[in-house]
Design a protein around this motif. Structure first.
Motif, PDB file in Angstrom:
ATOM      1  N   UNK A 168       0.835  -1.206   0.000  1.00 46.95           N
ATOM      2  CA  UNK A 168       0.000   0.000   0.000  1.00 46.95           C
ATOM      3  C   UNK A 168       0.865   1.250   0.000  1.00 46.95           C
ATOM      4  N   UNK A 169       1.908   1.273   0.821  1.00 47.51           N
ATOM      5  CA  UNK A 169       2.789   2.440   0.872  1.00 47.51           C
ATOM      6  C   UNK A 169       3.541   2.602  -0.450  1.00 47.51           C
ATOM      7  N   UNK A 170       4.034   1.506  -0.982  1.00 44.86           N
ATOM      8  CA  UNK A 170       4.775   1.560  -2.249  1.00 44.86           C
ATOM      9  C   UNK A 170       3.940   2.214  -3.341  1.00 44.86           C
ATOM     10  N   UNK A 178       7.653   9.444  -6.445  1.00 42.93           N
ATOM     11  CA  UNK A 178       8.918   8.933  -5.929  1.00 42.93           C
ATOM     12  C   UNK A 178       9.306   7.655  -6.662  1.00 42.93           C
ATOM     13  N   UNK A 179      10.618   7.494  -6.910  1.00 39.92           N
ATOM     14  CA  UNK A 179      11.119   6.347  -7.654  1.00 39.92           C
ATOM     15  C   UNK A 179      11.437   5.188  -6.709  1.00 39.92           C
ATOM     16  N   UNK A 197       9.444  -4.816  -5.528  1.00 43.41           N
ATOM     17  CA  UNK A 197       9.372  -3.802  -4.473  1.00 43.41           C
ATOM     18  C   UNK A 197       8.247  -4.136  -3.496  1.00 43.41           C
ATOM     19  N   UNK A 198       8.551  -3.980  -2.205  1.00 40.58           N
ATOM     20  CA  UNK A 198       7.543  -4.243  -1.180  1.00 40.58           C
ATOM     21  C   UNK A 198       7.727  -3.274  -0.013  1.00 40.58           C
ATOM     22  N   UNK A 199       6.673  -3.111   0.771  1.00 35.83           N
ATOM     23  CA  UNK A 199       6.751  -2.253   1.957  1.00 35.83           C
ATOM     24  C   UNK A 199       7.692  -2.898   2.977  1.00 35.83           C
ATOM     25  N   UNK A 200       8.522  -2.073   3.617  1.00 34.35           N
ATOM     26  CA  UNK A 200       9.420  -2.622   4.641  1.00 34.35           C
ATOM     27  C   UNK A 200       8.654  -2.985   5.912  1.00 34.35           C
ATOM     28  N   UNK A 201       7.650  -2.174   6.270  1.00 40.97           N
ATOM     29  CA  UNK A 201       6.914  -2.378   7.514  1.00 40.97           C
ATOM     30  C   UNK A 201       5.520  -2.914   7.212  1.00 40.97           C
ATOM     31  N   UNK A 202       5.112  -3.937   7.977  1.00 42.58           N
ATOM     32  CA  UNK A 202       3.823  -4.590   7.759  1.00 42.58           C
ATOM     33  C   UNK A 202       3.142  -4.815   9.103  1.00 42.58           C
TER      34      UNK A 202
END
Length: 472
Positions: A168-170, A178-179, A197-202
């Motif tokens: 969701x953040x990505x 943002x790249x 690419x994936x969100x670091x925090x979940x």
């Protein structure tokens, strides 16, 4: 930090781009009187303005505390920076790229500004998810905070958030232009083994980590419910070096300056609970032991003493034992102007700061802090209390354990004084204990700046009683 030399041309370029009135205005309200501007000094507690800013000379001076100088001196004092760091900080503000002569290359100001933009956008997005997202996970995050007395205005005041994960953040950051590589470098996203690419925090409650100026540079996340690790921090980035950052310092620095005392505790929620309870000079390290760099930073704000505040539970006592590893020559009278007044106190009844503040007043905690023991005495008393001093075996074990606390400073007069005290409490002969002290091997430490190195990097302290207990 960079190891090269900044050219005079670049320094002047940054100076010209940094109007001192504008820089002050970003931190405190200023009012014009005639050709000068005045404000309440940000470095000590005062009710009427005594700090004058001269726009023609581009200089400032506080008639209350005596601090003053140019725009670089202000940033050095306000943000705990050396001169080169202050030049870089103002260069970032003005979007000026500095090329250093020699040394290691560093991220340009424009790049750091871009990474800060990503962190700011991420913090705003996470905060919106915490406040508005309708999902079982977000509801659980809100319930957790409420159950810890961190509801109401607290999420707004501390910009707390919730990370839903699942990309969701990505997608949100991508929609803002943002790249992918920028998101990865800011460490708010990462790539999996396939490069996706994936969100670091979940599924985590998010605590934005700010620099001393209040700009978001990293994050800490607490898992909602069960899961490991319980807390997950951002990794090192061009913006974030955890051994140099203290959570809450941007909010605590004014109270530190007025009280002369810094309180160091274990975690994010500890800091928030103390601030919300009226104890606003508290900060936390970010999963690391307190370093000499931390001490130097705190010492610029808290000029009397720095106090470790430990939980009363088992985890807090383990942290207290780890703190003893920080004892070194900077805590002895022989250190002279670099001496550090480092103290410690344990909360009673196995309480953590949040629990303590729920049932006690700020005045009661401040009373505990006022009577905090020097870290050396605190450590020795803990070691002696862990053994049965009524038996010969217990006294022998207690002697060896307590004496080992003094190993880093064994050649100092302070160590010999404490050794004699240990001898009396363990019924040992003083000369035997002093001989055992002389034979101790000091610990080998790596990667830590010495007190002398820290002092060399720090500005010369102003004269006066407030500087005598703790000099940098």
């Amino acid at each position: 930090m960079p190891g090269g030399r900044i050219t005079d041309e670049d320094i002047q370029k940054v100076r010209d781009a940094s109007d001192i009135v504008a820089v002050f205005s970003e931190r405190v309200p200023v009012k014009q009187r005639g050709r000068d501007f005045w404000c309440c000094c940000p470095f000590h507690n005062e009710k009427s303005p005594s700090c004058k800013i001269d726009p023609a000379l581009q200089l400032w001076h506080c008639f209350g505390c005596g601090e003053g100088g140019d725009v670089f001196a202000f940033i050095m004092k306000a943000e705990d920076l050396s001169f080169p760091e202050a030049v870089h900080r103002l260069a970032e503000r003005a979007h000026i790229d500095i090329v250093e002569v020699g040394g290691k290359p560093t991220a340009p100001a424009s790049k750091k500004a871009r990474l800060k933009d990503i962190c700011k956008a991420t913090a705003e997005f996470y905060h919106l998810q915490l406040m508005r997202l309708k999902s079982p996970e977000a509801s659980a995050a809100r319930e957790y905070l409420s159950g810890r007395d961190l509801g109401g205005k607290v999420p707004h005041d501390w910009n707390l958030g919730f990370a839903p994960g699942r990309g969701v953040l990505t997608r949100h950051l991508s929609s803002k232009g943002f790249k992918a590589d920028e998101m990865v470098e800011a460490n708010v996203c990462s790539r999996d083994s396939q490069g996706k690419l994936r969100d670091r925090f979940y599924n985590r409650i998010m605590f934005p980590i700010n620099d001393v100026a209040g700009d978001c540079i990293a994050f800490g996340g607490r898992v909602v419910g069960k899961g490991e690790p319980k807390y997950l921090n951002s990794q090192e980035t061009p913006l974030f070096h955890k051994s140099q950052v203290l959570y809450g310092l941007d909010k605590a620095k004014v109270a530190m300056a007025s009280s002369g005392v810094a309180i160091v505790c274990e975690g994010y929620t500890d800091v928030i609970a103390l601030h919300e309870g009226g104890v606003r000079n508290a900060v936390a390290t970010l999963g690391t032991a307190l370093t000499m760099r931390h001490i130097r930073i705190l010492g610029r704000h808290a000029q009397k003493k720095i106090v470790y505040l430990f939980d009363g539970d088992a985890a807090g006592q383990k942290a207290a034992d780890r703190a003893l590893e920080f004892i070194d020559s900077s805590m002895t009278p022989e250190a002279g102007k670099t001496r550090i007044e480092l103290c410690a106190v344990t909360l009673p009844d196995n309480l953590d700061p949040a629990e303590y503040m729920a049932s006690h007043s700020a005045a009661e905690l401040e009373e505990l802090i006022e009577h905090a023991q020097p870290l050396l005495k605190y450590g020795i008393d803990r070691r002696l209390a862990a053994h049965d001093l009524s038996s010969a075996e217990g006294r022998s074990a207690a002697l060896a354990s307590a004496l080992s606390v003094l190993a880093p400073i064994k050649d100092s007069l302070l160590a010999k004084d404490y050794a004699i005290q240990i001898a009396g409490r363990t019924r040992a002969r003083e000369e035997d204990v002093l001989e055992a002290l002389s034979k101790l091997a000091p610990p080998v430490r790596y990667g830590e700046a010495s007190a002398e190195e820290a002092a060399a990097q720090a500005p010369v302290p102003a004269q006066g009683p407030a500087r005598r207990a703790l000099s940098k």
